[in-house]
Scaffold this motif. Sequence first.
Motif, PDB file in Angstrom:
ATOM      1  N   ASP A 124       0.844  -1.189   0.000  1.00  0.00           N
ATOM      2  CA  ASP A 124       0.000   0.000   0.000  1.00  0.00           C
ATOM      3  C   ASP A 124       0.888   1.251   0.000  1.00  0.00           C
ATOM      4  O   ASP A 124       0.767   2.113   0.851  1.00  0.00           O
ATOM      5  CB  ASP A 124      -0.891  -0.053   1.249  1.00  0.00           C
ATOM      6  CG  ASP A 124      -1.920   1.043   1.265  1.00  0.00           C
ATOM      7  OD1 ASP A 124      -2.476   1.357   0.202  1.00  0.00           O
ATOM      8  OD2 ASP A 124      -2.152   1.602   2.354  1.00  0.00           O
ATOM      9  N   GLU A 125       1.813   1.306  -0.965  1.00  0.00           N
ATOM     10  CA  GLU A 125       2.854   2.333  -0.954  1.00  0.00           C
ATOM     11  C   GLU A 125       3.078   2.907  -2.343  1.00  0.00           C
ATOM     12  O   GLU A 125       2.837   2.247  -3.347  1.00  0.00           O
ATOM     13  CB  GLU A 125       4.183   1.727  -0.473  1.00  0.00           C
ATOM     14  CG  GLU A 125       4.086   1.077   0.883  1.00  0.00           C
ATOM     15  CD  GLU A 125       5.221   0.109   1.126  1.00  0.00           C
ATOM     16  OE1 GLU A 125       6.259   0.540   1.633  1.00  0.00           O
ATOM     17  OE2 GLU A 125       5.056  -1.086   0.795  1.00  0.00           O
ATOM     18  N   LYS A 138       2.630   6.142   2.233  1.00  0.00           N
ATOM     19  CA  LYS A 138       1.874   4.981   2.683  1.00  0.00           C
ATOM     20  C   LYS A 138       0.421   5.409   2.807  1.00  0.00           C
ATOM     21  O   LYS A 138       0.116   6.371   3.500  1.00  0.00           O
ATOM     22  CB  LYS A 138       2.391   4.489   4.039  1.00  0.00           C
ATOM     23  CG  LYS A 138       3.699   3.698   3.986  1.00  0.00           C
ATOM     24  CD  LYS A 138       4.930   4.513   3.744  1.00  0.00           C
ATOM     25  CE  LYS A 138       5.406   5.258   4.943  1.00  0.00           C
ATOM     26  NZ  LYS A 138       6.553   6.116   4.698  1.00  0.00           N
ATOM     27  N   HIS A 139      -0.474   4.686   2.135  1.00  0.00           N
ATOM     28  CA  HIS A 139      -1.875   5.103   2.065  1.00  0.00           C
ATOM     29  C   HIS A 139      -2.647   4.873   3.357  1.00  0.00           C
ATOM     30  O   HIS A 139      -3.334   5.764   3.819  1.00  0.00           O
ATOM     31  CB  HIS A 139      -2.579   4.388   0.906  1.00  0.00           C
ATOM     32  CG  HIS A 139      -2.165   4.889  -0.429  1.00  0.00           C
ATOM     33  ND1 HIS A 139      -2.597   6.082  -0.947  1.00  0.00           N
ATOM     34  CD2 HIS A 139      -1.321   4.371  -1.351  1.00  0.00           C
ATOM     35  CE1 HIS A 139      -2.071   6.281  -2.127  1.00  0.00           C
ATOM     36  NE2 HIS A 139      -1.285   5.256  -2.402  1.00  0.00           N
ATOM     37  N   GLU A 140      -2.564   3.686   3.920  1.00  0.00           N
ATOM     38  CA  GLU A 140      -3.395   3.337   5.075  1.00  0.00           C
ATOM     39  C   GLU A 140      -2.540   2.997   6.290  1.00  0.00           C
ATOM     40  O   GLU A 140      -1.673   2.141   6.214  1.00  0.00           O
ATOM     41  CB  GLU A 140      -4.280   2.129   4.738  1.00  0.00           C
ATOM     42  CG  GLU A 140      -5.246   2.356   3.599  1.00  0.00           C
ATOM     43  CD  GLU A 140      -6.383   3.295   3.977  1.00  0.00           C
ATOM     44  OE1 GLU A 140      -6.717   3.381   5.172  1.00  0.00           O
ATOM     45  OE2 GLU A 140      -6.918   3.946   3.066  1.00  0.00           O
ATOM     46  N   GLU A 141      -2.825   3.643   7.395  1.00  0.00           N
ATOM     47  CA  GLU A 141      -2.077   3.369   8.621  1.00  0.00           C
ATOM     48  C   GLU A 141      -2.241   1.920   9.062  1.00  0.00           C
ATOM     49  O   GLU A 141      -1.293   1.294   9.521  1.00  0.00           O
ATOM     50  CB  GLU A 141      -2.531   4.315   9.736  1.00  0.00           C
ATOM     51  CG  GLU A 141      -1.697   4.235  10.988  1.00  0.00           C
ATOM     52  CD  GLU A 141      -0.254   4.691  10.798  1.00  0.00           C
ATOM     53  OE1 GLU A 141       0.625   4.159  11.504  1.00  0.00           O
ATOM     54  OE2 GLU A 141       0.004   5.564   9.964  1.00  0.00           O
ATOM     55  N   LYS A 142      -3.424   1.378   8.906  1.00  0.00           N
ATOM     56  CA  LYS A 142      -3.666   0.002   9.357  1.00  0.00           C
ATOM     57  C   LYS A 142      -2.828  -1.012   8.580  1.00  0.00           C
ATOM     58  O   LYS A 142      -2.590  -2.113   9.046  1.00  0.00           O
ATOM     59  CB  LYS A 142      -5.152  -0.342   9.270  1.00  0.00           C
ATOM     60  CG  LYS A 142      -5.696  -0.393   7.865  1.00  0.00           C
ATOM     61  CD  LYS A 142      -7.169  -0.692   7.842  1.00  0.00           C
ATOM     62  CE  LYS A 142      -7.622  -0.708   6.390  1.00  0.00           C
ATOM     63  NZ  LYS A 142      -8.993  -0.894   6.207  1.00  0.00           N
ATOM     64  N   LYS A 146       2.606  -4.027   7.323  1.00  0.00           N
ATOM     65  CA  LYS A 146       2.786  -4.945   6.199  1.00  0.00           C
ATOM     66  C   LYS A 146       3.588  -4.327   5.054  1.00  0.00           C
ATOM     67  O   LYS A 146       3.894  -5.005   4.087  1.00  0.00           O
ATOM     68  CB  LYS A 146       1.421  -5.384   5.669  1.00  0.00           C
ATOM     69  CG  LYS A 146       0.580  -6.125   6.679  1.00  0.00           C
ATOM     70  CD  LYS A 146      -0.793  -6.412   6.116  1.00  0.00           C
ATOM     71  CE  LYS A 146      -1.689  -7.052   7.162  1.00  0.00           C
ATOM     72  NZ  LYS A 146      -3.058  -7.223   6.672  1.00  0.00           N
ATOM     73  N   THR A 147       3.921  -3.065   5.155  1.00  0.00           N
ATOM     74  CA  THR A 147       4.585  -2.367   4.049  1.00  0.00           C
ATOM     75  C   THR A 147       6.046  -2.767   3.919  1.00  0.00           C
ATOM     76  O   THR A 147       6.693  -3.186   4.881  1.00  0.00           O
ATOM     77  CB  THR A 147       4.517  -0.839   4.234  1.00  0.00           C
ATOM     78  OG1 THR A 147       5.201  -0.490   5.443  1.00  0.00           O
ATOM     79  CG2 THR A 147       3.092  -0.340   4.264  1.00  0.00           C
TER      80      THR A 147
END
Length: 179
Positions: A124-125, A138-142, A146-147
């Motif tokens: 999600d990067e 990074k789009h989503e903190e949650k 996993k990034t």
Amino acid sequence: MKYAVLLRGINVGGKNKVVMSELRDLVRQLGYEQVETYINSGNLFFETEASYQQIHDKISQLFVQHYPFIRSFSLFNKADYEADFADLPAWWDENLARKDVLFYTDQVDKADVQRRILALPLRDEVVHFGQLGVYWGKHEEKEYLKTAYHKHLLKEPFYKLVTIRNGKTFVKLGDYLAD
């Protein structure tokens, strides 16, 4: 011309202590003017008409003499910053969960950094390769844990050769260079 010097890994966990007021005094002694620092993590600004190479050599020697644990740093001027800022992709202006800039230092191989990052499993990067560094969003903190940024960056051989600032600090650097 206004310049910025960004240091890596100082004043973290009580290690590699650099007192900003002492650093400012030492840089003034080099003949640089309007010497300022921003926060306690090694963001230094000054004005000079000296060439890039002259500045690099003087700053390098200062670190050898006074802060031998500083082995690399990022040096750029106002024009360099403005050019990179103007070239940022549209996603940089979006409301992302996290934005960071991995500033290249004088010891890094930019092509190798770019090649290695592109080989990572970006989730999600988003990344953008600028002249001063790698702009990473990074789009989503949650999803952060996993990034590739979280899982792989520290293991990369170039990691100790970049100095990282978050998006807010990146903007603040521009404010200091603009004054």
